[in-house]
Design a protein around this motif. Structure first.
Motif, PDB file in Angstrom:
ATOM      1  N   HIS A  16       0.862  -1.180   0.000  1.00 25.01           N
ATOM      2  CA  HIS A  16       0.000   0.000   0.000  1.00 25.01           C
ATOM      3  C   HIS A  16       0.896   1.226   0.000  1.00 25.01           C
ATOM      4  N   LYS A  17       0.411   2.309  -0.548  1.00 18.30           N
ATOM      5  CA  LYS A  17       1.181   3.552  -0.559  1.00 18.30           C
ATOM      6  C   LYS A  17       0.277   4.677  -0.102  1.00 18.30           C
ATOM      7  N   VAL A  18       0.824   5.542   0.744  1.00 18.68           N
ATOM      8  CA  VAL A  18       0.093   6.703   1.237  1.00 18.68           C
ATOM      9  C   VAL A  18       0.891   7.950   0.890  1.00 18.68           C
ATOM     10  N   GLU A  19       0.206   8.919   0.293  1.00 15.47           N
ATOM     11  CA  GLU A  19       0.805  10.212  -0.038  1.00 15.47           C
ATOM     12  C   GLU A  19       0.032  11.273   0.733  1.00 15.47           C
ATOM     13  N   VAL A  20       0.756  12.143   1.418  1.00 14.12           N
ATOM     14  CA  VAL A  20       0.126  13.248   2.138  1.00 14.12           C
ATOM     15  C   VAL A  20       0.725  14.548   1.614  1.00 14.12           C
ATOM     16  N   THR A  21      -0.132  15.468   1.224  1.00 10.99           N
ATOM     17  CA  THR A  21       0.291  16.779   0.747  1.00 10.99           C
ATOM     18  C   THR A  21      -0.397  17.840   1.590  1.00 10.99           C
ATOM     19  N   ILE A  22       0.404  18.774   2.113  1.00  6.91           N
ATOM     20  CA  ILE A  22      -0.131  19.867   2.920  1.00  6.91           C
ATOM     21  C   ILE A  22       0.402  21.170   2.338  1.00  6.91           C
ATOM     22  N   PRO A  23      -0.425  21.857   1.546  1.00 11.10           N
ATOM     23  CA  PRO A  23       0.019  23.142   0.997  1.00 11.10           C
ATOM     24  C   PRO A  23      -0.150  24.251   2.036  1.00 11.10           C
ATOM     25  N   THR A  24       0.860  25.120   2.116  1.00  7.89           N
ATOM     26  CA  THR A  24       0.748  26.314   2.945  1.00  7.89           C
ATOM     27  C   THR A  24       0.899  27.518   2.015  1.00  7.89           C
ATOM     28  N   LYS A  25       0.887  28.685   2.595  1.00  5.38           N
ATOM     29  CA  LYS A  25       0.946  29.903   1.785  1.00  5.38           C
ATOM     30  C   LYS A  25       2.247  30.003   0.991  1.00  5.38           C
ATOM     31  N   TYR A  26       3.374  29.548   1.559  1.00  8.88           N
ATOM     32  CA  TYR A  26       4.672  29.755   0.933  1.00  8.88           C
ATOM     33  C   TYR A  26       5.357  28.491   0.424  1.00  8.88           C
ATOM     34  N   TYR A  27       4.948  27.337   0.875  1.00  9.37           N
ATOM     35  CA  TYR A  27       5.572  26.094   0.439  1.00  9.37           C
ATOM     36  C   TYR A  27       4.588  24.948   0.628  1.00  9.37           C
TER      37      TYR A  27
ATOM     38  N   ASP B 180       1.144   5.742   9.315  1.00  8.46           N
ATOM     39  CA  ASP B 180       2.041   6.090  10.418  1.00  8.46           C
ATOM     40  C   ASP B 180       3.385   6.585   9.906  1.00  8.46           C
ATOM     41  N   LEU B 181       3.986   5.838   8.980  1.00 11.09           N
ATOM     42  CA  LEU B 181       5.303   6.201   8.466  1.00 11.09           C
ATOM     43  C   LEU B 181       5.278   7.510   7.692  1.00 11.09           C
ATOM     44  N   THR B 182       4.205   7.760   6.969  1.00 15.39           N
ATOM     45  CA  THR B 182       4.091   9.005   6.213  1.00 15.39           C
ATOM     46  C   THR B 182       3.998  10.207   7.154  1.00 15.39           C
ATOM     47  N   ILE B 183       3.204  10.086   8.197  1.00 14.05           N
ATOM     48  CA  ILE B 183       3.072  11.184   9.162  1.00 14.05           C
ATOM     49  C   ILE B 183       4.394  11.409   9.882  1.00 14.05           C
ATOM     50  N   ASP B 184       5.090  10.339  10.244  1.00 16.65           N
ATOM     51  CA  ASP B 184       6.399  10.472  10.885  1.00 16.65           C
ATOM     52  C   ASP B 184       7.384  11.186   9.964  1.00 16.65           C
ATOM     53  N   LYS B 185       7.335  10.863   8.680  1.00 13.49           N
ATOM     54  CA  LYS B 185       8.222  11.493   7.706  1.00 13.49           C
ATOM     55  C   LYS B 185       7.921  12.988   7.586  1.00 13.49           C
ATOM     56  N   LEU B 186       6.648  13.343   7.538  1.00 15.35           N
ATOM     57  CA  LEU B 186       6.260  14.756   7.482  1.00 15.35           C
ATOM     58  C   LEU B 186       6.722  15.511   8.726  1.00 15.35           C
ATOM     59  N   GLU B 187       6.512  14.904   9.880  1.00 14.18           N
ATOM     60  CA  GLU B 187       6.904  15.550  11.129  1.00 14.18           C
ATOM     61  C   GLU B 187       8.414  15.761  11.172  1.00 14.18           C
ATOM     62  N   SER B 188       9.153  14.794  10.701  1.00 19.04           N
ATOM     63  CA  SER B 188      10.608  14.908  10.641  1.00 19.04           C
ATOM     64  C   SER B 188      11.024  16.055   9.714  1.00 19.04           C
ATOM     65  N   GLN B 189      10.359  16.164   8.567  1.00 16.49           N
ATOM     66  CA  GLN B 189      10.648  17.256   7.631  1.00 16.49           C
ATOM     67  C   GLN B 189      10.380  18.612   8.274  1.00 16.49           C
ATOM     68  N   ILE B 190       9.291  18.710   8.986  1.00 15.11           N
ATOM     69  CA  ILE B 190       8.937  19.985   9.614  1.00 15.11           C
ATOM     70  C   ILE B 190       9.979  20.365  10.664  1.00 15.11           C
ATOM     71  N   ARG B 191      10.338  19.421  11.522  1.00 20.61           N
ATOM     72  CA  ARG B 191      11.335  19.714  12.554  1.00 20.61           C
ATOM     73  C   ARG B 191      12.670  20.098  11.930  1.00 20.61           C
ATOM     74  N   LYS B 192      13.044  19.393  10.865  1.00 16.20           N
ATOM     75  CA  LYS B 192      14.332  19.620  10.232  1.00 16.20           C
ATOM     76  C   LYS B 192      14.397  20.977   9.532  1.00 16.20           C
TER      77      LYS B 192
ATOM     78  N   MET C 240       4.322  20.899   1.822  1.00 17.67           N
ATOM     79  CA  MET C 240       4.944  19.732   2.448  1.00 17.67           C
ATOM     80  C   MET C 240       4.350  18.489   1.808  1.00 17.67           C
ATOM     81  N   ARG C 241       5.196  17.512   1.553  1.00 13.99           N
ATOM     82  CA  ARG C 241       4.712  16.292   0.927  1.00 13.99           C
ATOM     83  C   ARG C 241       5.551  15.117   1.385  1.00 13.99           C
TER      84      ARG C 241
END
Length: 179
Positions: free
Chosen positions: A49-60, A76-88, A62-63
């Protein structure tokens, strides 16, 4: 956060999957001040299975995209990846875009990134001491296949240096050589 979940490749989104994705995205919501939209696409293939999450904001935007044999695991893994990107990238994004109006208002300033990282850093589950065998690259690949692991550490019989053979995503093998 407004979440839209849809299925592709014949996957029918159930109420349970939709609610699970919404609940997991609450982890991401705490980083932002404004209400965001999140688009979740769940796909099914023959072997995963594959999960894609896209969160557009005003300036960029996240995917993140992750494949897993289990749909819940992929979420779970997709959300963890997004959270890691945000923190980084939070500091970098804020710094590079601070000249634009409204960027400072995107992230919560009272969010303690260091405390979150300490909370989220995974401790080793297991520590294992191994004795390195002197093997050829072909013997190491055979050992890797027999063990069923993703990687195998060994001492090369010709160079006497530590090498790591690993299974690549394309099904072929890679070798990491050390100096």
């Amino acid at each position: 956060m407004r979440v839209q979940v849809r299925g592709k490749n014949g996957f029918q989104v159930t109420r349970a999957i939709e609610q699970y994705a919404v609940d997991k995205l609450e982890k991401i919501e705490r980083y932002f001040r404004e209400e965001l939209d999140a688009y979740v696409v769940c796909k099914v293939y023959n072997d995963h299975h594959k999960v894609e999450v896209t969160i557009p904001t005003k300036y960029y935007t996240m995917r993140a995209e992750v494949g897993n044999p289990d749909m819940y695991g992929a979420i779970d893994l997709t959300i963890d990846k997004l959270e890691s990107q945000i923190r980084k990238h939070k500091a970098k994004i804020t710094r590079s875009l601070q000249k634009r109006d409204g960027v400072k208002d995107i992230f919560h300033e009272d969010l303690d990134i260091e405390a979150l990282e300490r909370e989220l850093v995974h401790q080793p589950v297991r520590t294992k001491l191994i004795e390195l065998d002197e093997l050829s690259d072909e013997e190491a690949i055979t050992a890797l296949e027999m063990l069923g692991h993703d990687f195998f550490v060994y001492k090369n019989d010709l160079t006497k240096q530590v090498h790591v053979v690993y299974l690549r995503n394309d099904g072929k093998y890679g070798i990491i050589q050390t100096q």
